[in-house]
Design a protein around this motif. Structure first.
Motif, PDB file in Angstrom:
ATOM      1  N   ASP A  64       0.826  -1.207   0.000  1.00 24.95           N
ATOM      2  CA  ASP A  64       0.000   0.000   0.000  1.00 24.95           C
ATOM      3  C   ASP A  64       0.865   1.265   0.000  1.00 24.95           C
ATOM      4  O   ASP A  64       0.363   2.364   0.152  1.00 24.95           O
ATOM      5  N   THR A  92      -5.291  -4.101  -5.678  1.00 21.71           N
ATOM      6  CA  THR A  92      -5.612  -3.814  -4.278  1.00 21.71           C
ATOM      7  C   THR A  92      -4.876  -2.574  -3.787  1.00 21.71           C
ATOM      8  O   THR A  92      -5.450  -1.705  -3.124  1.00 21.71           O
ATOM      9  N   GLU A  95      -6.327   0.632  -5.440  1.00 24.37           N
ATOM     10  CA  GLU A  95      -7.637   0.969  -4.866  1.00 24.37           C
ATOM     11  C   GLU A  95      -7.464   1.651  -3.504  1.00 24.37           C
ATOM     12  O   GLU A  95      -8.193   2.609  -3.184  1.00 24.37           O
ATOM     13  N   ARG A  96      -6.561   1.164  -2.691  1.00 23.71           N
ATOM     14  CA  ARG A  96      -6.289   1.805  -1.401  1.00 23.71           C
ATOM     15  C   ARG A  96      -5.764   3.222  -1.602  1.00 23.71           C
ATOM     16  O   ARG A  96      -6.145   4.149  -0.875  1.00 23.71           O
ATOM     17  N   MET A  98      -6.410   5.232  -4.039  1.00 21.84           N
ATOM     18  CA  MET A  98      -7.495   6.100  -4.502  1.00 21.84           C
ATOM     19  C   MET A  98      -8.410   6.536  -3.359  1.00 21.84           C
ATOM     20  O   MET A  98      -9.093   7.561  -3.472  1.00 21.84           O
ATOM     21  N   ARG A  99      -8.424   5.767  -2.276  1.00 18.17           N
ATOM     22  CA  ARG A  99      -9.286   6.129  -1.140  1.00 18.17           C
ATOM     23  C   ARG A  99      -8.635   7.164  -0.218  1.00 18.17           C
ATOM     24  O   ARG A  99      -9.282   7.692   0.678  1.00 18.17           O
ATOM     25  N   ARG A 100      -7.378   7.451  -0.440  1.00 16.81           N
ATOM     26  CA  ARG A 100      -6.678   8.425   0.404  1.00 16.81           C
ATOM     27  C   ARG A 100      -6.839   9.838  -0.159  1.00 16.81           C
ATOM     28  O   ARG A 100      -7.135  10.041  -1.333  1.00 16.81           O
ATOM     29  N   ASP A 101      -6.601  10.819   0.705  1.00 14.80           N
ATOM     30  CA  ASP A 101      -6.580  12.210   0.274  1.00 14.80           C
ATOM     31  C   ASP A 101      -5.284  12.424  -0.513  1.00 14.80           C
ATOM     32  O   ASP A 101      -4.189  12.272   0.027  1.00 14.80           O
ATOM     33  N   SER A 133     -11.394   2.895 -13.456  1.00 17.02           N
ATOM     34  CA  SER A 133     -11.680   4.158 -12.775  1.00 17.02           C
ATOM     35  C   SER A 133     -10.427   4.939 -12.382  1.00 17.02           C
ATOM     36  O   SER A 133     -10.511   6.126 -12.040  1.00 17.02           O
ATOM     37  N   TRP A 137      -9.693   9.117 -12.307  1.00 18.32           N
ATOM     38  CA  TRP A 137      -9.430   9.639 -10.962  1.00 18.32           C
ATOM     39  C   TRP A 137      -8.154  10.485 -10.958  1.00 18.32           C
ATOM     40  O   TRP A 137      -8.111  11.569 -10.372  1.00 18.32           O
TER      41      TRP A 137
END
Length: 434
Positions: A64, A92, A95-96, A98-101, A133, A137
């Protein structure tokens, strides 16, 4: 391109390649970035790829971390057949991410590291089918108003990727006013098709010549692997496109003269333990001129020693060295103590007016040997002399460490040194004969 020009250019090209080779090791993100920039252009045997299964096992707890994702992105771009071995892990990790600022308050983001950012982009491009995606993004991230790159160099890297994402070249802004390192990115964009410029061909050649001066004069040891790769690409392309554009006039001579300290590495100053010690003295301007003659004559066939210039009024003048093909004069000065710098500046200012009355010459390089090692004076003297019309370069070198200060050089007649100093003072250095 003459043999001398080829020698200078080839040496600098080799120095940039050596700098890139230093990061050409498995898993090094700067080395991976260098391969992305250069591909096969520099004919480097790339060693940056890690053995995939072993690398995944060793970095299983880092999937990550953007730098680890970048390594896999570079691997996927260079060896698409290996993607199946780590696609799930990469999906994986992305995707992690992309979830962060993307723009945290501490500014610690993958977006502000060019090698990591490029690698993450390559990872997303390799995963388009299973993670469609990500690239949209990333486009949104670039358009975020919080995006504030650390410098203009990184901003151009962002512009390059934005052009990649948009599938059309971007207009490169303010090309004519860019610094050297920024120009290297701009020419990378022009080479890769991600950048365009509205400059007329003549102006673009002028910008390219300015970039070539930086390429030749920059010290690769002071540049990191990222920027070295871009400069190496610029040099390789320039060599392929047009050798004639390598005629950079005074910058070539300045490059040679700046190697004066390195050339003294084998200077002989034996200690007293030897039966017959050899000590090569540099006690006056005359000795500095002798060294420079050897350096210049080894490269430039047309260098003239003590070149007699056109008369000005009742006086005639002789420059230390002349290179008529480059319309260039070289003026040599010897500084014995810190207080002499102001006097030297005044002498050069006066002499430069007379020197450039000779229509064969348009530019002057000033070379100063500082026997006092008063390095605190160098910057001010450089800036002062560079403000004089016609002076295009000022090179100041200090007495090498193996030669002791003047008052400790055994056997040096103080009075002879004093007389020598007076003989190379303002009147003599104008070389006026009446």
């Amino acid at each position: 391109m003459t043999g001398a020009e080829e020698t200078i250019f080839g040496a600098q090209l080799a120095a940039w390649r050596h700098k890139v080779e230093a990061v050409n090791v498995p898993g090094n993100v700067e080395g991976l970035f260098a391969r992305y920039v250069l591909s096969e252009t520099a004919q480097i045997r790339w060693k940056v790829d890690s053995e995939t299964s072993g690398w995944l096992e060793a970095n299983a707890d880092r999937m990550d971390v953007p730098s680890a994702l970048a390594v896999l992105g570079y691997t996927a771009a260079a060896q698409p057949a290996l993607l199946a071995d780590f696609a799930d892990v990469l999906v994986t990790g992305i995707e992690r991410l992309m979830r962060r600022d993307p723009y945290p308050g501490d500014r610690l983001t993958f977006l502000y590291s060019a090698p990591i950012l490029i690698g993450v982009y390559l990872a997303g491009r390799a995963l388009q089918d299973c993670l469609p995606s990500f690239l949209p993004w990333l486009q949104d991230v670039f358009n975020d108003p919080r995006r504030k790159p650390n410098d203009a160099w990184l901003d151009l890297i962002h512009l390059h990727l934005q052009a990649e994402l948009a599938h059309e070249p971007a207009e490169i802004p303010d090309l004519a006013s860019m610094s050297g390192d920024e120009l290297a990115v701009a020419f990378f964009m022009l080479t890769s098709g991600t950048g365009t410029t509205g400059l007329p061909a003549g102006e673009l050649r002028g910008v390219q010549q300015r970039a070539a001066q930086t390429f030749l004069r920059a010290n690769p040891d002071e540049v990191d692997g990222r920027k070295a790769a871009l400069w190496l690409l610029f040099g390789e392309r320039l060599a392929m496109d047009s050798a004639e554009q390598l005629v950079i006039s005074a910058s070539q001579v300045g490059l040679v003269l700046r190697r004066f300290p390195a050339a003294l590495r084998r200077w002989r100053w034996d200690d007293d333990t030897l039966k017959d010690p050899i000590r090569w003295r540099i006690d006056a301007e005359r000795e500095v001129q002798d060294i420079l003659w050897i350096m210049l004559r080894a490269v430039f066939d047309d260098v003239v020693d003590e070149d007699t210039l056109a008369k000005l009024g009742r006086s005639s003048y002789r420059a230390d060295f002349g290179l008529s093909r480059l319309a260039l004069l070289i003026e040599v000065k010897y500084v014995r103590m810190s207080s002499e710098f102001k006097k030297i500046e005044q002498e050069v200012m006066v002499d430069s007016v007379a020197y450039l009355k000779d229509e064969r010459y348009k530019e002057i390089i000033v070379f100063i040997y500082d026997d006092s090692s008063s390095v605190e004076q160098h910057d001010l003297s450089c800036r002062t002399l560079l403000a004089v019309p016609g002076i295009v370069d000022v090179i100041i070198v200090s007495r090498p460490g193996m030669i002791p200060p003047a008052d400790h050089r055994s056997g040096r007649p103080a009075e002879r040194g004093s007389q020598s100093s007076r003989k190379t003072s303002a009147a003599s250095k104008r070389k006026a004969s009446r």
